[in-house]
Design a protein around this motif. Sequence first.
Motif, PDB file in Angstrom:
ATOM      1  N   PHE A 393     -15.753  52.110  65.245  1.00 38.75           N
ATOM      2  CA  PHE A 393     -14.341  51.745  65.139  1.00 38.75           C
ATOM      3  C   PHE A 393     -13.720  53.145  64.807  1.00 38.75           C
ATOM      4  CE2 PHE A 393     -16.005  47.598  64.435  1.00 38.75           C
ATOM      5  CZ  PHE A 393     -15.168  46.958  64.981  1.00 38.75           C
ATOM      6  N   ALA A 394     -12.643  53.500  65.079  1.00 31.35           N
ATOM      7  CA  ALA A 394     -11.920  54.795  64.659  1.00 31.35           C
ATOM      8  C   ALA A 394     -10.744  54.517  63.919  1.00 31.35           C
ATOM      9  CB  ALA A 394     -11.515  55.621  65.797  1.00 31.35           C
ATOM     10  N   PRO A 395     -11.001  54.224  62.483  1.00 29.41           N
ATOM     11  CA  PRO A 395      -9.758  53.726  61.478  1.00 29.41           C
ATOM     12  C   PRO A 395      -8.812  54.588  61.348  1.00 29.41           C
ATOM     13  CG  PRO A 395     -12.227  53.848  60.455  1.00 29.41           C
ATOM     14  CD  PRO A 395     -12.019  54.385  61.715  1.00 29.41           C
ATOM     15  N   ASP A 396      -7.425  54.187  61.804  1.00 30.45           N
ATOM     16  CA  ASP A 396      -6.276  54.902  61.734  1.00 30.45           C
ATOM     17  C   ASP A 396      -5.337  54.492  60.926  1.00 30.45           C
ATOM     18  OD1 ASP A 396      -5.628  52.603  63.234  1.00 30.45           O
ATOM     19  OD2 ASP A 396      -5.652  53.391  64.986  1.00 30.45           O
ATOM     20  N   ILE A 415      -7.905  44.054  66.471  1.00 33.75           N
ATOM     21  CA  ILE A 415      -8.650  44.996  66.484  1.00 33.75           C
ATOM     22  C   ILE A 415      -8.190  46.119  65.555  1.00 33.75           C
ATOM     23  CG2 ILE A 415      -9.251  47.115  67.951  1.00 33.75           C
ATOM     24  CD1 ILE A 415      -9.732  45.201  70.071  1.00 33.75           C
ATOM     25  N   PRO A 416      -6.764  46.247  65.486  1.00 31.21           N
ATOM     26  CA  PRO A 416      -6.214  47.131  64.238  1.00 31.21           C
ATOM     27  C   PRO A 416      -6.469  46.612  62.917  1.00 31.21           C
ATOM     28  CG  PRO A 416      -4.484  46.915  66.053  1.00 31.21           C
ATOM     29  CD  PRO A 416      -5.759  46.027  66.253  1.00 31.21           C
ATOM     30  N   GLU A 419     -10.098  47.679  62.262  1.00 33.44           N
ATOM     31  CA  GLU A 419     -10.312  49.078  61.869  1.00 33.44           C
ATOM     32  C   GLU A 419      -9.831  49.259  60.783  1.00 33.44           C
ATOM     33  OE1 GLU A 419      -7.750  50.869  64.477  1.00 33.44           O
ATOM     34  OE2 GLU A 419      -8.835  50.639  66.317  1.00 33.44           O
ATOM     35  N   ALA A 423     -12.544  50.476  57.306  1.00 31.40           N
ATOM     36  CA  ALA A 423     -12.516  51.506  56.726  1.00 31.40           C
ATOM     37  C   ALA A 423     -12.565  51.477  55.227  1.00 31.40           C
ATOM     38  CB  ALA A 423     -10.935  52.320  57.110  1.00 31.40           C
ATOM     39  N   ALA A 430     -14.000  41.500  58.878  1.00 32.92           N
ATOM     40  CA  ALA A 430     -14.003  42.150  60.382  1.00 32.92           C
ATOM     41  C   ALA A 430     -14.697  41.435  61.466  1.00 32.92           C
ATOM     42  CB  ALA A 430     -14.008  43.691  60.553  1.00 32.92           C
TER      43      ALA A 430
END
Length: 612
Positions: A393-396, A415-416, A419, A423, A430
Amino acid sequence: MRRLRIWIGALCGALLLAGCGEPRPVSPRAALEQRRVALQKELADDPEQLAQQVELARVLFRLGDGVGAEAAVHAALGAGGDEAALRPLAAKAAAMQGDGDRAFRILDAGPIAPEMIGEAAWVAGNVHLDNGDLGAARDAFDRAVRDLPRASDLWVDVARFRDANADALGARDAVDYAIELDKANSAALAYKANLVRAQSGLMAALPWYDKALAADPDNAGALIDQAATLGDLGRYRDMLVSLRRAATLVPGNAQIYYLQAVLAARAGNYRLARSLLQRTRGRMDDEPGFMLLSAVVELELGGEAVAATWADRLIDVQPENLAARRILAVSEWAGGDADGAAEALTPIVSRADADSWSLLLAARVAAELGQKAASAEYQERAAALAPGEAAPFAPDGFGLAAGADAEPLNPAKVIPAMEAEMASGNAARALSRAALLRDANRGVADAHILHGDAALAAGDTRLAVQSFRAARDLDAGERTTLRLANALFRAGDPAGSGAAIMALRDSQPSSIAADRLAGSLAMDLRHWDEAITHFERVRQRIGNRDVVVLRELSKAYAAKRDRARATATIALAYRLQPLNGEIMRLYADQLAQGGDVRGATDLREKMEQVGR
């Protein structure tokens, strides 16, 4: 004895010629063409024959002639046909011409005869599917199959809908039922081939394409898909045969030109590839594969600005397409735009698993921009030849738990939230969200992949292996198999990991990742010939730009006492990574063994200086 040979020869000749006087069986398309001609002749004398006009429209539908079918429907109306009964046929003719909006207007223009509601729903389902409205398509297809439960072609479209909805298991069931209803349905057999290709690999799909073409040798779509599969297998001569046959059936088809361009590019004939791409006349300009090939071809022909335009367009559609970003970066850099190159590379080099080629280019770009510290950092990372692991996952930071709680089965919301939870260290939450999505979508490979990624990130390798196995059962491509191999290795099962990689290599011979990993396994087992075979295949596909591949090839050749090749390959690696200690050591060893003592000494001195 001579007389006996003559009789044997005559007998064999008779056997070989047996049946030559019999007429060849007529293909389904040829039979439809014959019926079309017969109906048109009959209607030329008496156009008021309603039943014949309707039959002609249906024949033209089967032949893919939407314009002709529409004319036949209008003639049927002129012959006194019931408008309510013919309305779905008129809508289908409009949809076949790519005018979905007009198809809907026709359906909405008046009542539809009860016996034709199923066909009307079928038309609506296909138009909704083409428009990307999967919810409306589902409702329409549900109504269609209630009214036409034994229409084989309808079930093929249902399979197409389920496949678009990522429901691999449902698509498989639908196409299997279509074949059960009509074992000679070439369209169903061809779609089965496409699904098998995704599920079980390239080789497994070929027999199904053969079955589709045995049922209808004039199935151009099956020929084109077969050609693409043969190309991915490296069987280029067979690919060309299929494409040439398809071109006689659908001359001017854009996909045929595209595949021929792929073939030309793989052969290094980029001018021919460009010419073939131009013959598509814009009909495939929005296809990601077409954009990528166009960018590669233009870059090879020195058209950096045009290559950058194609790569930029592809990135707009697929921001995570790393190949497009590399092409954009090198195009911008070659065109003198170092800032543009740096911007294109940023999403790649910011990843822990950035490849050495991108890091080296980033180092050169940073140096050109006067960013010495950044350039040195990129060079150091590239020289390490040990990239980190990509995070699942690319935490934003913009995922909201409340939105996911309100819509727990909506991936766009879930999905967000996952993330953000990953993080913040809340892996358990999750994972539970991923489990809900998976349980609601058992036939969707992506749902199992998401669950496996979450399990792996949470440290539960056993659960990750289970999820990735389930995903691979639905889709045996790289994205599932490599995840499974990684999870098995982490779970302490290197043999199982190797078996998964080799299964991918066998089913997808064009997979660069599979060859790289299979080569590494062969190196570990000291199977030098196998390692060379795998790494040389990678090298043939990507060129001399991967230091690790060149290093491993040099080691394998050295182990086989092939000093010339070992030296040549490590020299190529040294040109890419002149500051890498291991590369310098290996190169020095080869030079020394070849009698170049001075060159070896110089390299070792350089290695000591770099080390200090």
